[in-house]
Design an enzyme around this catalytic site. Structure first.
Site, short mmCIF file in Angstrom:
data_model
loop_
_atom_site.label_atom_id
_atom_site.label_comp_id
_atom_site.label_asym_id
_atom_site.label_seq_id
_atom_site.Cartn_x
_atom_site.Cartn_y
_atom_site.Cartn_z
N CYS A 52 36.97 -42.64 -39.66
CA CYS A 52 36.32 -41.33 -41.39
C CYS A 52 37.33 -40.10 -40.77
O CYS A 52 36.93 -39.36 -41.39
CB CYS A 52 35.44 -41.79 -40.76
SG CYS A 52 34.62 -41.02 -38.84
N HIS A 61 53.13 -32.53 -32.52
CA HIS A 61 52.65 -33.58 -31.94
C HIS A 61 51.21 -33.84 -32.07
O HIS A 61 50.68 -35.15 -31.23
CB HIS A 61 53.52 -34.25 -30.63
CG HIS A 61 54.90 -34.45 -31.23
ND1 HIS A 61 55.80 -34.63 -31.08
CD2 HIS A 61 55.43 -34.89 -33.00
CE1 HIS A 61 56.71 -34.70 -31.74
NE2 HIS A 61 56.89 -34.76 -32.31
N ASN A 113 68.58 -27.80 -20.99
CA ASN A 113 67.91 -29.58 -21.22
C ASN A 113 69.10 -29.53 -19.96
O ASN A 113 70.59 -29.41 -20.32
CB ASN A 113 68.40 -29.34 -22.80
CG ASN A 113 67.51 -31.17 -22.47
OD1 ASN A 113 65.91 -31.04 -21.79
ND2 ASN A 113 68.19 -31.87 -22.77
N THR A 140 57.74 -31.43 -17.18
CA THR A 140 57.58 -32.16 -15.28
C THR A 140 57.77 -31.17 -14.24
O THR A 140 57.20 -31.70 -13.12
CB THR A 140 58.72 -32.56 -15.78
OG1 THR A 140 60.18 -31.80 -15.51
CG2 THR A 140 59.45 -33.09 -17.01
N CYS A 170 31.42 -44.40 -37.34
CA CYS A 170 31.69 -45.27 -38.31
C CYS A 170 32.03 -46.92 -38.18
O CYS A 170 32.23 -47.57 -38.97
CB CYS A 170 32.34 -44.76 -39.44
SG CYS A 170 34.61 -44.79 -38.77
#
Length: 252
Positions: free
Chosen positions: A135, A124, A223, A29, A160
């Site tokens: 494909c 992720h 956090n 952030t 594709c």
């Protein structure tokens, strides 16, 4: 202990020689990238935005895909740079104490800051590449966004004709088993698990804190908001990450 970085640091932290770090959106952030689940997070303010990163909606609805490409364009315009939090983890690696850096982030800022790519496990995926859902062909995000800017609101695979999306893991999409296995191994084989800027609400990554503690490690959670795994932590820090992390990784 709760709230602030203690001075002096506990010996188990300064003496740790195998620290596995888990990072979430909160570490980025300060680089101008918004988080998702915080009080002012993208999905907190606009729950409908979560559809842009949900595979079923993305595949079924061309309008969702067009909105997703515009979101990627706007995030690319931010040109984020690594911040003090990223730099602190590079210093931890230079000290020879970083076991692995497991990140839920797709921004590539750890590598941009100087973290060794072979130590970074991107659970992720990455926003810097684009993958065909048909494909599997991969190209650069830069190339895809150039096509969007040239008038293709929902560019198709040139190989594709299939649907393209960023090479990130959307909700409903299968995680890379090798990356998850490497992350779990790093959690089992560490002295300290340092979780930074993550709400610890997305599985299986959230379970790495418990895995580490049950394997004998200490856990540190940095956090701003409480997490479901705070009871597992030997140290809780709610100070701003850019201030707290450089102090937490000081060598003993």
């Amino acid at each position: 202990m709760t709230g602030v970085v203690p001075d002096p640091l506990p010996g188990w932290l300064t003496e740790a020689r195998r620290i596995t770090v888990l990072t979430g959106a909160g570490i980025s952030t300060d680089s101008g990238i918004p988080d998702y689940r915080g009080p002012q997070g993208v999905w907190t303010r606009d729950p409908d935005a979560e559809k842009l990163v949900t595979l079923s909606y993305y595949v079924a609805d061309p309008e969702i895909r067009r909105r997703a490409w515009l979101m990627r364009r706007d995030l690319g315009d931010l040109q984020p740079r690594p911040n003090r939090g990223h730099a602190a983890l590079v210093e931890l690696e230079r000290q020879g104490r970083l076991r692995a850096l497991v990140t839920q982030n797709v921004d590539g800022l750890h590598q941009a800051a100087g973290s060794s790519p072979d130590l970074v496990h991107e659970v992720h995926g990455t926003v810097h590449e684009v993958e065909c859902l048909g494909c599997g062909d991969r190209t650069s995000m830069t190339e895809a966004l150039e096509r969007v800017a040239a008038g293709e609101p929902d560019p198709a695979c040139r190989r594709c004709g299939g649907i393209l999306k960023s090479a990130t893991i959307s909700f409903g999409q299968v995680l890379d088993e090798q990356v998850i296995a490497a992350a779990a191994a790093a959690a089992r084989d560490c002295d300290v698990l340092l979780a930074v800027g993550t709400s610890l609400q997305v599985w299986p990554v959230a379970g790495l804190v418990e895995t580490a503690v049950l394997s004998g490690a200490k856990a540190v959670i940095v956090n701003a908001e409480p997490t479901p795994f705070d009871d597992y932590a030997s140290l809780l820090v709610s100070e701003p990450i850019g201030d707290a992390l450089p102090r937490l990784v000081r060598a003993g």
